[in-house]
Design an enzyme around this catalytic site. Structure first.
Site, PDB file in Angstrom:
ATOM      1  N   GLY A  11      40.413 129.015  59.432  1.00 25.72           N
ATOM      2  CA  GLY A  11      41.441 128.756  60.454  1.00 25.72           C
ATOM      3  C   GLY A  11      40.824 128.406  61.788  1.00 25.72           C
ATOM      4  O   GLY A  11      41.370 128.701  62.842  1.00 25.72           O
ATOM      5  N   GLN A  13      38.558 125.354  64.123  1.00 25.01           N
ATOM      6  CA  GLN A  13      38.947 124.125  64.823  1.00 25.01           C
ATOM      7  C   GLN A  13      39.671 123.145  63.900  1.00 25.01           C
ATOM      8  O   GLN A  13      40.761 122.675  64.207  1.00 25.01           O
ATOM      9  CB  GLN A  13      37.691 123.450  65.396  1.00 25.01           C
ATOM     10  CG  GLN A  13      37.001 124.261  66.465  1.00 25.01           C
ATOM     11  CD  GLN A  13      37.658 124.057  67.808  1.00 25.01           C
ATOM     12  OE1 GLN A  13      38.731 124.590  68.085  1.00 25.01           O
ATOM     13  NE2 GLN A  13      37.024 123.280  68.654  1.00 25.01           N
ATOM     14  N   ASP A  34      41.843 133.124  57.185  1.00 21.91           N
ATOM     15  CA  ASP A  34      40.518 133.250  57.816  1.00 21.91           C
ATOM     16  C   ASP A  34      40.063 134.696  57.656  1.00 21.91           C
ATOM     17  O   ASP A  34      40.891 135.589  57.469  1.00 21.91           O
ATOM     18  CB  ASP A  34      40.579 132.864  59.302  1.00 21.91           C
ATOM     19  CG  ASP A  34      39.217 132.428  59.849  1.00 21.91           C
ATOM     20  OD1 ASP A  34      39.012 131.211  60.043  1.00 21.91           O
ATOM     21  OD2 ASP A  34      38.342 133.312  60.059  1.00 21.91           O
ATOM     22  N   ARG A  83      28.043 122.795  62.831  1.00 23.80           N
ATOM     23  CA  ARG A  83      26.693 122.546  63.367  1.00 23.80           C
ATOM     24  C   ARG A  83      26.625 122.842  64.849  1.00 23.80           C
ATOM     25  O   ARG A  83      27.561 122.588  65.590  1.00 23.80           O
ATOM     26  CB  ARG A  83      26.342 121.067  63.180  1.00 23.80           C
ATOM     27  CG  ARG A  83      25.759 120.771  61.843  1.00 23.80           C
ATOM     28  CD  ARG A  83      25.106 119.416  61.852  1.00 23.80           C
ATOM     29  NE  ARG A  83      26.058 118.335  62.012  1.00 23.80           N
ATOM     30  CZ  ARG A  83      25.712 117.091  62.290  1.00 23.80           C
ATOM     31  NH1 ARG A  83      24.451 116.780  62.461  1.00 23.80           N
ATOM     32  NH2 ARG A  83      26.639 116.163  62.398  1.00 23.80           N
ATOM     33  N   ASN A  96      26.563 128.561  54.571  1.00 27.38           N
ATOM     34  CA  ASN A  96      27.842 128.068  54.069  1.00 27.38           C
ATOM     35  C   ASN A  96      27.965 128.175  52.549  1.00 27.38           C
ATOM     36  O   ASN A  96      29.073 128.282  52.025  1.00 27.38           O
ATOM     37  CB  ASN A  96      28.091 126.642  54.565  1.00 27.38           C
ATOM     38  CG  ASN A  96      28.533 126.638  56.031  1.00 27.38           C
ATOM     39  OD1 ASN A  96      28.691 127.695  56.633  1.00 27.38           O
ATOM     40  ND2 ASN A  96      28.721 125.467  56.604  1.00 27.38           N
ATOM     41  N   ILE A 119      35.970 120.353  52.941  1.00 26.35           N
ATOM     42  CA  ILE A 119      35.515 119.692  54.173  1.00 26.35           C
ATOM     43  C   ILE A 119      34.212 120.317  54.685  1.00 26.35           C
ATOM     44  O   ILE A 119      33.408 119.665  55.348  1.00 26.35           O
ATOM     45  CB  ILE A 119      36.606 119.788  55.278  1.00 26.35           C
ATOM     46  CG1 ILE A 119      37.937 119.205  54.785  1.00 26.35           C
ATOM     47  CG2 ILE A 119      36.161 119.068  56.546  1.00 26.35           C
ATOM     48  CD1 ILE A 119      39.041 119.195  55.846  1.00 26.35           C
ATOM     49  N   SER A 120      33.986 121.583  54.364  1.00 30.69           N
ATOM     50  CA  SER A 120      32.832 122.316  54.906  1.00 30.69           C
ATOM     51  C   SER A 120      31.510 121.590  54.642  1.00 30.69           C
ATOM     52  O   SER A 120      31.298 121.021  53.581  1.00 30.69           O
ATOM     53  CB  SER A 120      32.749 123.706  54.273  1.00 30.69           C
ATOM     54  OG  SER A 120      33.995 124.357  54.284  1.00 30.69           O
ATOM     55  N   HIS A 176      27.349 112.366  52.717  1.00 35.45           N
ATOM     56  CA  HIS A 176      27.819 112.580  54.091  1.00 35.45           C
ATOM     57  C   HIS A 176      26.647 113.062  54.935  1.00 35.45           C
ATOM     58  O   HIS A 176      26.614 114.170  55.418  1.00 35.45           O
ATOM     59  CB  HIS A 176      28.940 113.616  54.105  1.00 35.45           C
ATOM     60  CG  HIS A 176      29.539 113.839  55.451  1.00 35.45           C
ATOM     61  ND1 HIS A 176      30.057 112.825  56.221  1.00 35.45           N
ATOM     62  CD2 HIS A 176      29.724 114.966  56.171  1.00 35.45           C
ATOM     63  CE1 HIS A 176      30.524 113.327  57.355  1.00 35.45           C
ATOM     64  NE2 HIS A 176      30.324 114.630  57.358  1.00 35.45           N
TER      65      HIS A 176
HETATM   66  O1  TXD Z   1      33.853 115.273  57.577  1.00 35.82           O
HETATM   67  C1  TXD Z   1      33.492 116.396  57.330  1.00 35.82           C
HETATM   68  N1  TXD Z   1      33.387 116.790  56.088  1.00 35.82           N
HETATM   69  C2  TXD Z   1      33.182 117.316  58.436  1.00 35.82           C
HETATM   70  C3  TXD Z   1      32.811 118.663  58.117  1.00 35.82           C
HETATM   71  C4  TXD Z   1      33.281 116.906  59.779  1.00 35.82           C
HETATM   72  C5  TXD Z   1      33.108 117.807  60.790  1.00 35.82           C
HETATM   73  C6  TXD Z   1      32.791 119.208  60.558  1.00 35.82           C
HETATM   74  N2  TXD Z   1      32.635 119.547  59.198  1.00 35.82           N
HETATM   75  C7  TXD Z   1      32.401 120.931  58.788  1.00 35.82           C
HETATM   76  O2  TXD Z   1      33.654 121.587  58.628  1.00 35.82           O
HETATM   77  C8  TXD Z   1      31.668 121.817  59.737  1.00 35.82           C
HETATM   78  O3  TXD Z   1      30.289 121.565  59.699  1.00 35.82           O
HETATM   79  C9  TXD Z   1      32.037 123.173  59.185  1.00 35.82           C
HETATM   80  O4  TXD Z   1      31.221 123.479  58.067  1.00 35.82           O
HETATM   81  C10 TXD Z   1      33.477 123.008  58.727  1.00 35.82           C
HETATM   82  C11 TXD Z   1      34.519 123.613  59.648  1.00 35.82           C
HETATM   83  O5  TXD Z   1      34.402 123.102  60.939  1.00 35.82           O
HETATM   84  P1  TXD Z   1      35.234 123.748  62.155  1.00 35.82           P
HETATM   85  O6  TXD Z   1      34.919 122.963  63.366  1.00 35.82           O
HETATM   86  O7  TXD Z   1      36.650 123.962  61.771  1.00 35.82           O
HETATM   87  O8  TXD Z   1      34.500 125.153  62.257  1.00 35.82           O
HETATM   88  P2  TXD Z   1      35.042 126.529  62.900  1.00 35.82           P
HETATM   89  O9  TXD Z   1      35.938 126.265  64.033  1.00 35.82           O
HETATM   90  O10 TXD Z   1      33.846 127.391  63.104  1.00 35.82           O
HETATM   91  O11 TXD Z   1      35.927 127.146  61.737  1.00 35.82           O
HETATM   92  C12 TXD Z   1      35.374 127.686  60.580  1.00 35.82           C
HETATM   93  C13 TXD Z   1      36.180 128.899  60.244  1.00 35.82           C
HETATM   94  C14 TXD Z   1      36.059 130.016  61.293  1.00 35.82           C
HETATM   95  O12 TXD Z   1      37.340 130.333  61.826  1.00 35.82           O
HETATM   96  C15 TXD Z   1      35.458 131.171  60.499  1.00 35.82           C
HETATM   97  O13 TXD Z   1      35.971 132.439  60.891  1.00 35.82           O
HETATM   98  C16 TXD Z   1      35.881 130.829  59.094  1.00 35.82           C
HETATM   99  O14 TXD Z   1      35.726 129.426  59.007  1.00 35.82           O
HETATM  100  N3  TXD Z   1      35.115 131.511  58.066  1.00 35.82           N
HETATM  101  C17 TXD Z   1      35.655 131.850  56.891  1.00 35.82           C
HETATM  102  N4  TXD Z   1      36.864 131.654  56.392  1.00 35.82           N
HETATM  103  C18 TXD Z   1      37.106 132.144  55.172  1.00 35.82           C
HETATM  104  N5  TXD Z   1      36.191 132.787  54.432  1.00 35.82           N
HETATM  105  C19 TXD Z   1      34.957 132.999  54.899  1.00 35.82           C
HETATM  106  N6  TXD Z   1      34.050 133.641  54.154  1.00 35.82           N
HETATM  107  C20 TXD Z   1      34.647 132.503  56.184  1.00 35.82           C
HETATM  108  N7  TXD Z   1      33.536 132.547  56.955  1.00 35.82           N
HETATM  109  C21 TXD Z   1      33.833 131.927  58.098  1.00 35.82           C
END
Ligand code: TXD
Length: 321
Positions: A11, A13, A34, A83, A96, A119-120, A176
């Site tokens: 949950g 960005q 989350d 990142r 991750n 997406i991660s 990617h």
């Molecule tokens: O095009 C693409 N595929 C991408 C991918 C483009 C940009 C960014 N991309 C990747 O997406 C980035 O490198 C990250 O691996 C993910 C998510 O990016 P975001 O900017 O949304 O990251 P955030 O804001 O840190 O959100 C990640 C959330 C955060 O709220 C954590 O608390 C949660 O993930 N989180 C979890 N959720 C569920 N279960 C677990 N175990 C967990 N660990 C962390």
């Protein structure tokens, strides 16, 4: 008939923008998961309170409990860490991968029939790992990268030519990462090759080539460009929009042709790996891979990109995933 149930795992960005777009476009009820206590509940409450103003009926709820995603039709995964400046996508691998393993086990348990968009990052590895741990059919586990990378490429072309980005068709294939392959020869403006328009603009083939090369390089580095400007976090509006386009293609059975990270079984001479290729997306997820002819130069770039993906997956396996 009940509304679609769309579970967003992560949950942060991107997850937040995904929730908003899902609600605004009335794609279904949103469950935002989350691990951070109260955080997804707070975002969901905030968004739900906009329903009156925006005029959507879908429910938006936040949770820290996987059982709330029970029966989800679609799961979009952004869980993980983004990142930081100077950090490569591959540095994120171990952190991750542990997260993705946990996510996959829970999605398998609570939403076994869902179509999943990952997406991660590092994307190609994470989608591979999700598929492996969940055991889901390959056509129902799809990675998002190509739609975004292609949109970035199209944006730069539109700016360069001074035309609407809506009229640009441009595709990026491969992994990617920095080895991704923007397809120059196939890039066009409503059918007119971009290279022809550049040559007319500059009246110089060499200069046109130089301008295109710069756009290709900017596309490959576009994620990093945003990271550098933001200082904390990475791109989130455009990755969310990209995943929503894929989700709509599936939920509305649109049969859209989109570049996505798909499992290849001999197509493009690749077997057993997830790689970015054009695919038909419909109600069954990936319904078909569209192969196309690559010239020697494009094939070499694609081979190089596939090699990077296989190395990344090998690294992940060596680390025990
Ligand atoms: O095009 C693409 N595929 C991408 C991918 C483009 C940009 C960014 N991309 C990747 O997406 C980035 O490198 C990250 O691996 C993910 C998510 O990016 P975001 O900017 O949304 O990251 P955030 O804001 O840190 O959100 C990640 C959330 C955060 O709220 C954590 O608390 C949660 O993930 N989180 C979890 N959720 C569920 N279960 C677990 N175990 C967990 N660990 C962390």
């Amino acid at each position: 008939m009940r509304r679609n149930k769309i579970a967003l795992i992560g949950g942060g960005q991107i997850g937040g923008v995904l929730a908003q777009l899902t609600a605004l476009r009335q794609l279904g009820d949103v469950v935002l998961f989350d691990i951070v206590q109260d955080f997804p509940q707070g975002k969901a409450l905030d968004l739900a309170e906009a329903a009156k103003i925006d005029g959507f009926d879908g429910r938006v709820t936040g949770t820290n409990d996987y059982s709330d995603i029970t029966g989800a039709d679609m799961v979009i995964i952004t869980a993980g860490l983004p990142r930081k400046p100077g950090m490569s996508r591959d540095d994120l691998l171990v952190t991750n991968a542990k997260i993705m393993q946990n996510v996959a086990e829970n999605v398998k348990q609570y939403a076994p029939d869902a179509i999943v968009i990952v997406i991660s990052n590092p994307l190609d590895a994470m989608v591979t790992l999700f598929r492996k741990v969940s055991g889901f059919p390959h056509h129902k586990v799809i990675g998002q990268a190509g739609v975004l990378d292609s949109s970035r490429f199209a944006t730069f072309i539109a700016w360069e030519l001074g035309v609407s980005v809506k009229d640009i068709n441009a595709m990026v294939l491969g992994g990617h990462g920095d080895t991704m392959v923007p397809l120059v020869r196939y890039a066009n403006v409503n059918g007119i090759p971009v290279m022809e328009l550049l040559e007319r603009k500059y009246k110089d083939a060499a200069k046109a080539k130089e301008v295109m090369t710069a756009m290709v390089e900017r596309t490959k580095m576009a994620g990093g460009e945003v990271v550098k400007l933001l200082k904390t976090g990475s791109a989130f509006y455009s990755p969310a929009s990209a995943a929503i386009q894929m989700a709509e293609a599936i939920l509305f059975d649109e049969k859209r042709v989109l570049p996505v990270c798909a499992y290849l079984n001999g197509e493009f001479n690749v077997s057993g790996y997830y790689v970015g290729v054009p695919a038909v997306l419909g109600a069954n997820g990936i319904e078909k891979i569209l192969e196309l002819t690559l010239d020697a130069e494009e094939q070499a770039l694609m081979d190089n990109s596939v090699k990077a993906v296989t190395e990344l997956v090998a690294d992940m396996e060596r680390l025990g995933f």
